[in-house]
Design a protein around this motif. Sequence first.
Motif, PDB file in Angstrom:
ATOM      1  N   TRP A 104       0.815  -1.214   0.000  1.00 28.18           N
ATOM      2  CA  TRP A 104       0.000   0.000   0.000  1.00 28.18           C
ATOM      3  C   TRP A 104       0.847   1.262   0.000  1.00 28.18           C
ATOM      4  N   THR A 105       2.152   1.147   0.184  1.00 27.14           N
ATOM      5  CA  THR A 105       3.005   2.336   0.159  1.00 27.14           C
ATOM      6  C   THR A 105       3.539   2.636  -1.238  1.00 27.14           C
ATOM      7  N   GLN A 106       3.366   1.712  -2.180  1.00 25.23           N
ATOM      8  CA  GLN A 106       3.979   1.881  -3.497  1.00 25.23           C
ATOM      9  C   GLN A 106       3.501   3.144  -4.205  1.00 25.23           C
ATOM     10  N   THR A 107       2.190   3.357  -4.269  1.00 26.95           N
ATOM     11  CA  THR A 107       1.675   4.512  -5.011  1.00 26.95           C
ATOM     12  C   THR A 107       1.984   5.808  -4.270  1.00 26.95           C
ATOM     13  N   TYR A 108       1.894   5.766  -2.944  1.00 25.95           N
ATOM     14  CA  TYR A 108       2.205   6.951  -2.141  1.00 25.95           C
ATOM     15  C   TYR A 108       3.636   7.407  -2.414  1.00 25.95           C
ATOM     16  N   ASP A 109       4.575   6.460  -2.346  1.00 30.95           N
ATOM     17  CA  ASP A 109       5.988   6.795  -2.537  1.00 30.95           C
ATOM     18  C   ASP A 109       6.278   7.219  -3.977  1.00 30.95           C
ATOM     19  N   ALA A 110       5.612   6.569  -4.941  1.00 24.66           N
ATOM     20  CA  ALA A 110       5.859   6.904  -6.346  1.00 24.66           C
ATOM     21  C   ALA A 110       5.430   8.336  -6.650  1.00 24.66           C
ATOM     22  N   ILE A 111       4.269   8.748  -6.126  1.00 28.08           N
ATOM     23  CA  ILE A 111       3.788  10.108  -6.373  1.00 28.08           C
ATOM     24  C   ILE A 111       4.639  11.121  -5.617  1.00 28.08           C
ATOM     25  N   ALA A 112       5.074  10.749  -4.405  1.00 21.44           N
ATOM     26  CA  ALA A 112       5.919  11.655  -3.627  1.00 21.44           C
ATOM     27  C   ALA A 112       7.268  11.888  -4.297  1.00 21.44           C
ATOM     28  N   ARG A 113       7.684  10.973  -5.152  1.00 20.52           N
ATOM     29  CA  ARG A 113       8.937  11.181  -5.896  1.00 20.52           C
ATOM     30  C   ARG A 113       8.739  12.128  -7.078  1.00 20.52           C
ATOM     31  N   VAL A 114       7.499  12.301  -7.522  1.00 18.76           N
ATOM     32  CA  VAL A 114       7.218  13.191  -8.649  1.00 18.76           C
ATOM     33  C   VAL A 114       6.961  14.613  -8.159  1.00 18.76           C
ATOM     34  N   PHE A 115       6.149  14.756  -7.091  1.00 20.61           N
ATOM     35  CA  PHE A 115       5.788  16.076  -6.588  1.00 20.61           C
ATOM     36  C   PHE A 115       6.245  16.243  -5.138  1.00 20.61           C
ATOM     37  N   PRO A 116       6.652  17.448  -4.759  1.00 21.57           N
ATOM     38  CA  PRO A 116       6.841  17.726  -3.327  1.00 21.57           C
ATOM     39  C   PRO A 116       5.509  17.517  -2.620  1.00 21.57           C
ATOM     40  N   MET A 117       5.481  16.665  -1.599  1.00 16.58           N
ATOM     41  CA  MET A 117       4.224  16.300  -0.952  1.00 16.58           C
ATOM     42  C   MET A 117       4.183  16.864   0.465  1.00 16.58           C
ATOM     43  N   PHE A 118       3.038  17.468   0.804  1.00 15.31           N
ATOM     44  CA  PHE A 118       2.858  18.077   2.116  1.00 15.31           C
ATOM     45  C   PHE A 118       1.536  17.601   2.714  1.00 15.31           C
ATOM     46  N   PRO A 119       1.462  17.469   4.050  1.00 11.75           N
ATOM     47  CA  PRO A 119       0.199  17.055   4.675  1.00 11.75           C
ATOM     48  C   PRO A 119      -0.846  18.150   4.542  1.00 11.75           C
ATOM     49  N   LEU A 120      -2.109  17.760   4.409  1.00 11.48           N
ATOM     50  CA  LEU A 120      -3.201  18.724   4.298  1.00 11.48           C
ATOM     51  C   LEU A 120      -3.597  19.188   5.694  1.00 11.48           C
ATOM     52  N   THR A 121      -2.713  19.960   6.280  1.00  5.69           N
ATOM     53  CA  THR A 121      -2.930  20.618   7.556  1.00  5.69           C
ATOM     54  C   THR A 121      -2.603  22.093   7.348  1.00  5.69           C
ATOM     55  N   VAL A 122      -2.885  22.905   8.339  1.00  2.00           N
ATOM     56  CA  VAL A 122      -2.552  24.324   8.208  1.00  2.00           C
ATOM     57  C   VAL A 122      -1.043  24.495   8.033  1.00  2.00           C
ATOM     58  N   ASP A 123      -0.260  23.785   8.865  1.00  4.40           N
ATOM     59  CA  ASP A 123       1.198  23.883   8.745  1.00  4.40           C
ATOM     60  C   ASP A 123       1.673  23.349   7.399  1.00  4.40           C
ATOM     61  N   GLY A 124       1.095  22.223   6.970  1.00  2.00           N
ATOM     62  CA  GLY A 124       1.487  21.642   5.689  1.00  2.00           C
ATOM     63  C   GLY A 124       1.158  22.560   4.533  1.00  2.00           C
ATOM     64  N   LEU A 125      -0.018  23.233   4.603  1.00  7.99           N
ATOM     65  CA  LEU A 125      -0.407  24.152   3.546  1.00  7.99           C
ATOM     66  C   LEU A 125       0.546  25.345   3.500  1.00  7.99           C
ATOM     67  N   GLU A 126       0.943  25.843   4.663  1.00  7.21           N
ATOM     68  CA  GLU A 126       1.891  26.958   4.695  1.00  7.21           C
ATOM     69  C   GLU A 126       3.225  26.561   4.085  1.00  7.21           C
ATOM     70  N   GLU A 127       3.699  25.350   4.404  1.00 10.84           N
ATOM     71  CA  GLU A 127       4.956  24.871   3.813  1.00 10.84           C
ATOM     72  C   GLU A 127       4.808  24.711   2.308  1.00 10.84           C
ATOM     73  N   GLY A 128       3.634  24.225   1.875  1.00 10.40           N
ATOM     74  CA  GLY A 128       3.396  24.080   0.441  1.00 10.40           C
ATOM     75  C   GLY A 128       3.389  25.422  -0.268  1.00 10.40           C
TER      76      GLY A 128
END
Length: 399
Positions: free
Chosen positions: A368-392
């Motif tokens: 179940w981590t394969q797709t998560y990791d593959a997409i994270a290698r293409v785009f900078p990935m941030f959590p959908l939180t207030v802090d994550g949105l600010e970092e994004g």
Amino acid sequence: MFEDFLYLLRKNGLKVSLTEWMSLMEALDKGLHGSSFTGFYHLCRCLLVKSEADFDRFDRAFLEYFRDVPFQQEVSQELLDWLDRPDVLNDYANWDEEQALKNMGLSEEEIERMLKERMEEQNEEHNGGNYWVGTHGMSTFGNSGLSPKGIRVGGQSMYKRAFRVAGERKFRDFRRDNTLDTRQFQVALRKLRQFSGLVDLPPTEFDVDNTIQDTAENGGLLKVRYKRPRENTVKVLLLMDSGGSMEYYSQLCSALFQAVSKSGHFKDLRVYYFHNCVYGRLYNDPLLMSRNSVTTDWVLSNIASDWKVIFVGDAQMAPYELMGGYYGRNNSGEGPQSGLDWLRLFRSRYQNAIWLNPSQRPQWGEYWTQTYDAIARVFPMFPLTVDGLEEGMKKLLTR
């Protein structure tokens, strides 16, 4: 019947007419609520609420009026006891790709009907397997299993793949938290103001900082300064995953969508939807209707490369969906042939692109981590939180 409930609804701002109220009485007389409290809730909401914007008001009023009504369980206590098995070993949970594909092909209505049939047939505990209501295994009913789609019965949320929780009492007050999230997201989005450019016009906008500085240097005598106005130059393409496992995060994504839509920080905003991953078409609404869609090629050709792109999704799906060619544009071998190909095409065209993820990286197995990791290698990935949105937003500020 329930006249006080009618007045409470009106008191909470819902414009319920007498015609609508009498329609509810007639529907109850015909038994359209299915003789269940939950059915009564859905019937009331269907007949008395005119807009989705009023759902929260209705839920608050419903909870206030019927707070003390005993909740009739959809699932028997005996079945819930069978399903309360945290000690069951994961040996039952063997991935079956053929069964997963079969489950994905079932509609929600079919799964609902099958669950009712199983509950009438089942007379003992089951763990593993793909038919009965049980734990682990590949069944579309139960908990702790590996089916990519289904109804959770008992247990705790683990993989967030259920489209519904059997017996869950859904009417509750969540407006205050949702409003707070929206406001916090709006504050985070303000960082994109730094993209605004100075317009080549005479200085007509009052410059507070430099006025204070010059006045101080002028011995306290007021010296007013003006600056050239700013023009909003931010153009944002928002692409949001809809349906499936994203249903779990619908309120969070709703808060983000409201914040983006109400924001005045963008010169232009386009919003499209996809399911799991971007393929050959993007949709204009979360229902993903083909008649209301555009080709992904059109988006790539008509939205310039200086736009800022924000993907929102949990990046979790069966690996064959992301890596394989079945979901590509065509079978001719030309152009993108997999979801990952499409994502790489977006990444190559748009220098400023990020992925916001409402879910954490899966912890329940390498599969179940394969797709998560593959997409994270293409785009900078941030959590959908207030802090994550600010970092994004900071990442989007880098050129």
